[in-house]
Design a protein around this motif. Sequence first.
Motif, PDB file in Angstrom:
ATOM      1  N   GLY A 197       0.721  -1.102   0.063  1.00  0.00           N
ATOM      2  CA  GLY A 197       0.151  -0.118   0.144  1.00  0.00           C
ATOM      3  C   GLY A 197       0.935   1.180   0.023  1.00  0.00           C
ATOM      4  N   THR A 198       0.257   2.395   0.490  1.00  0.00           N
ATOM      5  CA  THR A 198       0.758   3.734   0.626  1.00  0.00           C
ATOM      6  C   THR A 198       2.229   3.488   1.585  1.00  0.00           C
ATOM      7  OG1 THR A 198      -0.400   4.433   2.348  1.00  0.00           O
ATOM      8  CG2 THR A 198      -1.351   4.824   0.163  1.00  0.00           C
ATOM      9  N   ALA A 203       4.190   2.202   6.813  1.00  0.00           N
ATOM     10  CA  ALA A 203       4.653   2.502   8.210  1.00  0.00           C
ATOM     11  C   ALA A 203       4.341   1.964   9.361  1.00  0.00           C
ATOM     12  CB  ALA A 203       4.819   4.150   8.363  1.00  0.00           C
ATOM     13  N   MET A 204       2.706   1.822   9.143  1.00  0.00           N
ATOM     14  CA  MET A 204       1.751   1.176  10.120  1.00  0.00           C
ATOM     15  C   MET A 204       2.200  -0.268  10.385  1.00  0.00           C
ATOM     16  SD  MET A 204      -1.944   2.772   9.386  1.00  0.00           S
ATOM     17  CE  MET A 204      -3.065   1.587  10.251  1.00  0.00           C
TER      18      MET A 204
END
Length: 331
Positions: A197-198, A203-204
Motif C-alpha cells: 500500500g501507501t 509505516a503502520m
Amino acid sequence: MEKRTIFAALQDNYYRLMKTLEEEDQGKLKAFQEKIDRGEKIEPKDWMPDKYRHHVARQMSQHAHSEVIGMQPEGNWLSRSPSLRAKKILLAKIQDEAGHGLYLYSAAETLGISRDQFIQWLHEGKAKYSSIFNYPTLNWSDMGAVGWLVDGAAIVNQVSLQATSFGPYSRAMVRICKEESFHQRQGYEIMAQMMKGTAEQQAMAQDSLNRLWWPSLMMFGPHDKDSPNTGHALKWRIKKETNDELRQKFIDKTVAQAELIGLTIPDPDLKLMPDGHYQFGEINWEEFYNVIKGNGPCNKQRLAHHIKAHEDGAWVREAAMAYADKQVIKN
Ligand code: FAQ
C-alpha cells in the motif's frame, strides 16, 4: 486428614492434599515413567502422580485462558475492519479462539478440576494467561501482526504439543493447529497487503512489527535455565521441546517471511549464523516478569473485562442448567 489423590479431593483443598513425588506409591510412579518413556499416552482414568496432574492442569488451563482472553485485543477491531471481507475473516478467527478455549477447558476438566474452578483461579490472579494479550492493539495492522506473529508463535508451540503425553491435550492440539495455521496466514495476508500500500500503510505495518516482535518472543517463556517447570515437563513429555528451542524455531522461520514483504525485524543484533539459525538480541526479561505479575499495559483491563463478561453471562449458565434439569425430570 489422610492424603488422597487430588482427583478425589475437595477442590478447595487442592494444594494442601497434593502428594509430593516422595509420598506417591514408588512402584506406580516407576510404571508411570516407563509408560511415558515408551511414548504411550496418559489418559484421564489412568493412574498419574498428583504432581503430573497438577502440572498438566496448570498448563492446559493457562492455555485455555490465553485463548479466551486473546479474543479481546482482536475483538477491539471488529467494528472497525476496513472491509466486509476483512470483518468476516476476523470474526471467524475470533470465534475459533473461543472454540479452542472450550476444547481446552473440556480436556482439562478430565483431570478432575471443573471449568468454574479454573475460571475462579484466573479471576483470583492464581492462574496466568499468555503475556502477549496484555499489550494493546492500536491500529488495523496490529490485526495483521497478531495473526502473523502471535498465532505464528502459538503454532510453533502447539505443533510440538501435539505429541504431549496427556491424551486429551494432545488430541485437542491436533485440531487447534489446523485452525491456527489459517489464522497465521490471514495475519500475514494483512501485513503483505499493507506493505503493497501507501508509505503510510507500510509505516503502520512496520510499527506493528516493532511493537509486537519482542512480546511475541516472550510468549515462549523464560530462558530454559530460568524455567522452573521445564525439568518435569520434559521428563514427563508434557513438553517435547524447551522454551528456547521453540523460540529459535519461530525466529528462524519468521525472519524470512518479514524480508519477503519488505519488513525489518526490530533487532540490530539479528544475525544469520553459519549453522542456519539466527542469533538474536537480548529479550527484556524485566518487562516480561512485570507483565506476568499483572503490571503490563492492559492486564487490569483484560481481567476486569473477563470478570464482567463472566458475571453478565451468569443468567445464561443458570438457564442452561435449569433446562438440563427439566430434561432429566422429563425423561
Ligand atoms: N505468559 O517454567 P516456565 C494463542 C509463566 S495461545 C504468561 O517456563 P512452562 C492463541 C509460566 O506459566 C498462547 N506466563 O513455564 C491465540 C510459569 O508460571 P507458573 C498460549 C508465562 O509452563 C492467538 C512461569 O512463567 N499458549 O496465542 C509465559 O514450562 C491469537 C515460569 O515459566 C500456551 O499457553 C507467558 N508467555 O512454559 C489466541 C501454550 N511464559 O504457571 C488469541 C501452552 C511463562 O508456574 C489470539 N503453554 N510463563 O505460575 C506452554 O507451552 C507453556 O506453559 C509455556 C511456559 C511455554 C507458555
